[in-house]
Motif scaffolding. Structure first.
Motif, PDB file in Angstrom:
ATOM      1  N   GLY A 166      -9.521  -3.366   2.844  1.00  0.00           N
ATOM      2  CA  GLY A 166      -8.407  -2.435   2.792  1.00  0.00           C
ATOM      3  C   GLY A 166      -8.368  -1.517   4.000  1.00  0.00           C
TER       4      GLY A 166
ATOM      5  N   ASN B 263      -2.771  -6.829  -3.415  1.00  0.00           N
ATOM      6  CA  ASN B 263      -1.633  -7.404  -2.687  1.00  0.00           C
ATOM      7  C   ASN B 263      -1.392  -8.827  -3.186  1.00  0.00           C
TER       8      ASN B 263
ATOM      9  N   GLU C 228     -10.310   1.579  -2.891  1.00  0.00           N
ATOM     10  CA  GLU C 228      -9.552   1.818  -4.115  1.00  0.00           C
ATOM     11  C   GLU C 228      -9.807   0.785  -5.197  1.00  0.00           C
ATOM     12  N   GLN C 229     -10.650  -0.201  -4.911  1.00  0.00           N
ATOM     13  CA  GLN C 229     -10.922  -1.246  -5.892  1.00  0.00           C
ATOM     14  C   GLN C 229     -12.311  -1.064  -6.487  1.00  0.00           C
TER      15      GLN C 229
ATOM     16  N   THR D  82       0.845  -1.189   0.000  1.00  0.00           N
ATOM     17  CA  THR D  82       0.000   0.000   0.000  1.00  0.00           C
ATOM     18  C   THR D  82       0.884   1.243   0.000  1.00  0.00           C
TER      19      THR D  82
ATOM     20  N   CYS E   1      -9.714  -6.054   7.182  1.00  0.00           N
ATOM     21  CA  CYS E   1      -9.433  -4.654   6.887  1.00  0.00           C
ATOM     22  C   CYS E   1      -8.051  -4.286   7.404  1.00  0.00           C
TER      23      CYS E   1
ATOM     24  N   ASP F 191     -13.314  -8.116  -3.270  1.00  0.00           N
ATOM     25  CA  ASP F 191     -12.574  -6.917  -2.887  1.00  0.00           C
ATOM     26  C   ASP F 191     -13.540  -5.742  -2.829  1.00  0.00           C
TER      27      ASP F 191
ATOM     28  N   THR G 124      -6.283  -6.166   0.333  1.00  0.00           N
ATOM     29  CA  THR G 124      -7.003  -5.984  -0.921  1.00  0.00           C
ATOM     30  C   THR G 124      -6.424  -6.944  -1.957  1.00  0.00           C
TER      31      THR G 124
ATOM     32  N   ARG H 272      -2.753  -5.094   9.538  1.00  0.00           N
ATOM     33  CA  ARG H 272      -2.019  -4.894   8.298  1.00  0.00           C
ATOM     34  C   ARG H 272      -1.479  -6.248   7.834  1.00  0.00           C
TER      35      ARG H 272
ATOM     36  N   SER I 100     -12.658  -2.854  -1.043  1.00  0.00           N
ATOM     37  CA  SER I 100     -11.884  -1.722  -0.552  1.00  0.00           C
ATOM     38  C   SER I 100     -12.187  -0.489  -1.388  1.00  0.00           C
TER      39      SER I 100
END
Length: 436
Positions: A290, A253, A273-274, A52, A245, A269, A250, A216, A271
């Motif tokens: 995400g 990765n 950004e997806q 990320t 999360c 997915d 996501t 993470r 998230s």
């Protein structure tokens, strides 16, 4: 504010993680109060971690600190810059330190810079948030170096396991002070509104059992173990769902994709950004979310908050925050997890079937654990934590040799970001305690 103690915190950078969230709570709780004025130096202005990319100005903690009026400086290092500190960078930090009374470092990593600067007797407090000094590499040697050179005046340990581990590794015990983690009780609470909103957005039925994994993508979090347990759990409970999360959670990765493929798990997915899947696509039961800026809503949507870490944990915020939002904590026995969940959740063996059955047991005892959490939630308040940090900073400063520093000296070469330099939204007004 004349007569205020000036406190400078140093970060490696801004990126998603519990330690930065907690430190932001401390800074916003103390800034302009109790005779303290806080500012911050970030070594990097962008970070790449867990697949990320995280620019500083987009980070939720940065925006919160700037919105509360804290000045944030940066040396401007890029995401992939790992070269030794230059003479210019050390000089710029030394000049900034000269305008400061006390220096805090978030974890031991910034001490690599601190130890090379002229602090003119300013005391340093390191804030430690892990229980594995042996895995910190050269950063731990920087901590030991600061301690034995007399720069390190104190170290905050967020858990008993942190103090024990660092004392055993050779840090003088008299420097180690335990201040347990705490959270905002007004924000982290059960919410029917959040529960319905998140489940509706993800396509999760209102009565489905849900396990959340907030972490993470890092080796210490043992993501493969969580996923293996999730496969067992989903097989035992065909109506259940799991949510992941955090940074790296996501389909962008490749490591996570490989973990899912190895277990034959399909994930959707969702998230930010997806792109979402096509309309009419059947909802999946493994949800990748995400990085989220609304953890209180995610926890409120869950019935169990899981932690499967293999090492390094101290007092994980996810367990505390999830528990306060009504999710039963189930964790492996690392750091202070056992004492955190005692009476409020379960400790399980680090084995997929054992974890899956512990999640099912937690679902069955949800009402019991919820009542226990309701009775004891105030012991996890951040108020005591912030007061304890403020007291330690004051005591440390009083013990140090006070040398007045010139005011208003420009910091050559650094970039200073303030609320005026960004369109920062005003602080959120939080709801009163209770079930929304």
């Amino acid at each position: 504010m004349n007569g205020s103690m000036r406190v400078l915190s140093i970060y490696e950078g801004f990126f998603s993680g519990g330690a930065r969230i907690l430190h932001s709570d401390v800074l916003t709780g103390l800034h302009g109060r109790r005779g303290q004025q806080h500012s911050l130096l970030s070594i990097h202005n962008e970070v790449r971690r867990e697949a990320t990319f995280q620019p500083m100005h987009e980070d939720a903690c940065y925006r919160r600190l700037a919105g509360q009026g804290l000045t944030v400086h940066t040396l401007g290092r890029g995401a992939d810059e790992r070269s030794p500190f230059t003479a210019g960078e050390i000089e710029r930090f030394s000049e900034l330190a000269a305008q400061t009374d006390v220096i805090l470092t978030l974890k031991e990593q910034p001490l690599g810079l601190v130890n090379r600067a002229d602090l003119q007797g300013r005391p340093v407090i390191a804030c430690l948030h892990r229980s594995d000094p042996e895995n910190q590499g050269s950063a731990f040697e920087d901590l030991r170096g600061a301690a034995f050179a007399g720069h390190l005046a104190a170290a905050v340990c967020c858990a008993e396991s942190t103090r024990d581990a660092y004392a055993a590794a050779g840090v003088p015990e008299e420097l180690l002070h335990v201040i347990p983690n705490g959270v905002d009780l007004r924000r982290f609470k059960p919410s029917r509104r959040n529960r319905a909103s998140v489940r509706g957005a993800l396509g999760i039925p209102a009565d489905a059992p849900v396990v959340v994994f907030a972490a993470r993508y890092d080796r210490m979090k043992n993501v493969p173990l969580f996923l293996a347990a999730a496969r067992e759990f989903l097989a035992l409970r065909p109506d259940a769902h799991v949510m992941l999360c955090g940074a790296g959670m996501t389909c962008a990765n490749p490591g996570l994709l490989a973990d899912l493929a190895a277990l034959g798990l399909a994930a959707v997915d969702q998230s930010a950004e997806q792109a979402r899947g096509p309309r009419g696509e059947p909802p999946g039961r493994v949800h990748l979310l995400g990085v989220r800026n609304d953890p209180e809503a995610i926890y409120a949507a869950a019935d169990v908050v899981a932690l499967t870490s293999a090492f390094g944990e101290a007092a994980p915020l996810c367990l505390i925050e999830g528990m306060l939002c009504g999710a039963v904590p189930v964790a492996t026995d690392v750091g202070d997890c056992a004492s955190i969940v005692a009476g409020h959740g379960l400790i399980a063996e680090p084995e997929p079937a054992a974890l899956a059955y512990a999640w099912i047991e937690a679902l069955g005892q949800h009402a019991h654990f919820f009542q226990a959490m309701t009775r004891n939630r105030y012991k996890f308040s951040r108020t005591r934590m912030i007061m304890a940090y403020g007291s330690l900073i004051r005591k440390t400063q009083r013990k140090s040799v006070r040398r007045p520093a010139p005011a208003g000296v420009p910091i050559k070469g650094s970039v200073t970001l303030t609320p005026a330099s960004l369109a920062v939204p005003p602080p959120v007004v939080l709801e009163p305690i209770g079930v929304a």
